[in-house]
Write a protein that holds these residues in place. Structure first.
Motif, short mmCIF file in Angstrom:
data_model
loop_
_atom_site.label_atom_id
_atom_site.label_comp_id
_atom_site.label_asym_id
_atom_site.label_seq_id
_atom_site.Cartn_x
_atom_site.Cartn_y
_atom_site.Cartn_z
N PRO A 77 -26.85 -18.91 -67.12
CA PRO A 77 -27.22 -19.99 -67.84
C PRO A 77 -28.71 -20.05 -68.06
O PRO A 77 -29.10 -20.45 -69.35
CB PRO A 77 -26.72 -21.21 -67.12
CG PRO A 77 -25.54 -20.75 -66.04
CD PRO A 77 -26.01 -19.15 -66.20
N GLU A 78 -29.43 -19.87 -67.03
CA GLU A 78 -30.88 -19.79 -67.33
C GLU A 78 -31.80 -19.08 -68.35
O GLU A 78 -32.46 -19.50 -69.29
CB GLU A 78 -31.74 -20.03 -66.04
CG GLU A 78 -32.13 -18.58 -65.51
CD GLU A 78 -30.74 -17.83 -64.73
OE1 GLU A 78 -30.92 -16.98 -63.99
OE2 GLU A 78 -29.78 -18.81 -64.94
N LEU A 113 -23.03 -22.73 -72.30
CA LEU A 113 -23.56 -23.49 -71.42
C LEU A 113 -22.60 -24.68 -70.97
O LEU A 113 -22.61 -25.07 -69.98
CB LEU A 113 -24.83 -24.33 -72.01
CG LEU A 113 -26.11 -23.04 -72.10
CD1 LEU A 113 -27.22 -23.37 -72.70
CD2 LEU A 113 -26.32 -22.39 -70.72
N THR A 116 -20.03 -23.48 -68.31
CA THR A 116 -20.66 -23.09 -67.12
C THR A 116 -21.40 -24.09 -66.31
O THR A 116 -21.47 -24.04 -65.22
CB THR A 116 -21.80 -22.01 -67.32
OG1 THR A 116 -22.78 -22.34 -68.08
CG2 THR A 116 -20.91 -20.58 -67.79
N GLN A 117 -21.39 -25.27 -67.01
CA GLN A 117 -21.86 -26.42 -66.31
C GLN A 117 -20.83 -27.17 -65.30
O GLN A 117 -19.58 -27.14 -65.65
CB GLN A 117 -22.18 -27.70 -67.30
CG GLN A 117 -22.83 -28.70 -66.30
CD GLN A 117 -23.33 -29.73 -67.73
OE1 GLN A 117 -22.65 -30.22 -68.56
NE2 GLN A 117 -24.44 -30.74 -67.22
N ARG A 118 -21.36 -27.28 -64.05
CA ARG A 118 -20.34 -27.57 -62.89
C ARG A 118 -19.83 -28.78 -63.15
O ARG A 118 -20.47 -29.88 -63.88
CB ARG A 118 -21.15 -27.63 -61.61
CG ARG A 118 -21.50 -25.97 -61.23
CD ARG A 118 -21.81 -25.97 -59.76
NE ARG A 118 -22.64 -27.09 -59.37
CZ ARG A 118 -23.40 -26.95 -58.10
NH1 ARG A 118 -23.04 -26.06 -57.22
NH2 ARG A 118 -24.08 -28.07 -57.69
N TRP A 123 -26.11 -26.58 -63.13
CA TRP A 123 -26.05 -24.98 -63.43
C TRP A 123 -26.51 -24.50 -62.28
O TRP A 123 -27.64 -24.52 -61.76
CB TRP A 123 -26.74 -24.70 -64.70
CG TRP A 123 -26.15 -25.15 -66.15
CD1 TRP A 123 -25.04 -24.77 -66.74
CD2 TRP A 123 -26.43 -26.56 -66.79
NE1 TRP A 123 -24.73 -25.32 -67.70
CE2 TRP A 123 -25.37 -26.51 -67.82
CE3 TRP A 123 -27.16 -27.53 -66.60
CZ2 TRP A 123 -25.48 -27.35 -68.93
CZ3 TRP A 123 -27.06 -28.84 -67.39
CH2 TRP A 123 -26.29 -28.48 -68.69
N GLY A 142 -31.68 -23.95 -62.00
CA GLY A 142 -30.72 -23.56 -63.15
C GLY A 142 -30.52 -24.80 -63.98
O GLY A 142 -30.63 -24.78 -65.31
N THR A 143 -30.58 -26.05 -63.32
CA THR A 143 -30.21 -27.10 -64.38
C THR A 143 -31.48 -27.38 -65.24
O THR A 143 -31.38 -27.54 -66.35
CB THR A 143 -29.97 -28.21 -63.55
OG1 THR A 143 -28.64 -28.15 -62.56
CG2 THR A 143 -29.64 -29.58 -64.26
N VAL A 146 -31.91 -25.07 -67.98
CA VAL A 146 -30.93 -25.23 -69.08
C VAL A 146 -31.25 -26.45 -69.74
O VAL A 146 -31.07 -26.68 -71.19
CB VAL A 146 -29.48 -25.43 -68.59
CG1 VAL A 146 -28.65 -25.78 -69.62
CG2 VAL A 146 -29.04 -24.04 -67.95
N CYS A 164 -24.17 -32.56 -72.24
CA CYS A 164 -24.43 -31.72 -71.15
C CYS A 164 -25.96 -32.04 -70.47
O CYS A 164 -26.00 -32.13 -69.33
CB CYS A 164 -24.64 -30.16 -71.70
SG CYS A 164 -23.05 -29.31 -71.85
N GLY A 168 -26.59 -33.10 -66.78
CA GLY A 168 -27.73 -32.37 -66.00
C GLY A 168 -28.69 -33.44 -65.42
O GLY A 168 -29.33 -33.23 -64.36
#
Length: 275
Positions: A77-78, A113, A116-118, A123, A142-143, A146, A164, A168
């Motif tokens: 993601p990053e 993205l 893959t976001q939890r 992220w 990570g978050t 992103v 998203c 986040g």
């Protein structure tokens, strides 16, 4: 920049080309101001190289396009968000054919993205770890990375990006420590690295009217100022580099992240006069 035809920028250590360095170089080149022909030609090559590396799932790998079965070719993601930012700052300076390719690649990257976001809104990055966090992951890093990518021009108006970003930001607000800083995850001691990058992420996340964001930006900036004794001292925290978690202390990281965080806070409408 390497020889003609090898359009990726490589680290000074002499390593192989990777997708994060071209993205960073492209953003830096555009921030220098209006590009001349030489700069535009370099940017065209860098953008094209990044487009060619994008994986089938829409994400960006570190070193090479592939099937996502190894850390070297799996999307992360990053780096995907960093490529989005690089494409965004150059798309208006490039010819229409390349702009069309960028738009398609950006659409696929946003989809990656989003997937893959939890569930909790975070992220997980491939590159940075924190030894005190569960699984030695670093969701604040990570978050925040992103969020920076999703705030760039291409994804900013996309409804998926808005959803998203809100999730986040909510995760980062919840993960902020009582002292105003951020650590490697919820409840982990604050550090300059995580606080700086988290502050950059929420200060540019486009949630200017949210009182909780305004407060978090102010508290994060205050933590950095107090922890550095107004810039007089700063210490590095151990960073787990890449999937192998190679732990080391890098003196530049706390400086770079803290300055970036304070700079983002000072420019953000969220900050008011607090930063």
């Amino acid at each position: 920049h390497p020889a003609p035809g090898a359009w990726a920028w490589t680290p000074a250590s002499g390593g192989v080309p990777n997708a994060d360095d071209p993205a960073g170089a492209l953003v830096a080149l555009r921030r220098f101001g209006s590009p001349d022909e030489r700069t535009r030609a370099a940017a065209l090559g860098g953008v094209a190289w990044l487009l060619g590396v994008q994986n089938r799932d829409g994400g960006m790998p570190t070193f090479c396009r592939g099937w996502g079965t190894l850390p070297f070719d799996c999307s992360t993601p990053e780096i995907t968000a960093h490529a989005l930012e690089a494409w965004s700052v150059w798309t208006n300076d490039l010819h229409s054919t390349l702009r069309t390719r960028i738009a398609r690649a950006a659409d696929r990257a946003i989809g990656f993205l989003e997937r893959t976001q939890r569930e909790d809104g975070a992220w997980i990055p491939l590159w940075f770890g924190n030894e005190a966090a569960d699984g030695e992951d670093n969701p604040p890093y990570g978050t925040s990375r992103v969020l920076l990518g999703l705030d760039s021009e291409l994804p900013r108006a996309d409804p998926r990006s808005t959803r998203c970003r809100r999730r986040g930001v909510a995760w980062l607000l919840d993960a902020q420590n009582a002292d105003g800083g951020w650590g490697g995850s919820r409840g982990i001691a604050s550090s300059f690295e995580e606080t700086g990058i988290a502050l950059s992420g929420i200060a540019r996340a486009g949630m200017e009217a949210d009182p909780a964001v305004i407060t978090a930006v102010s508290r994060g900036a205050a933590w950095i100022a107090a922890a550095t004794q107004d810039g007089k001292t700063i210490t590095a925290a151990p960073i787990g580099l890449y999937f192998a978690k190679l732990w080391y202390y890098e003196e530049l990281y706390p400086l770079i992240f803290a300055i970036a965080g304070l700079s983002a806070a000072s420019r953000s409408p969220n900050a008011g006069s607090s930063a």
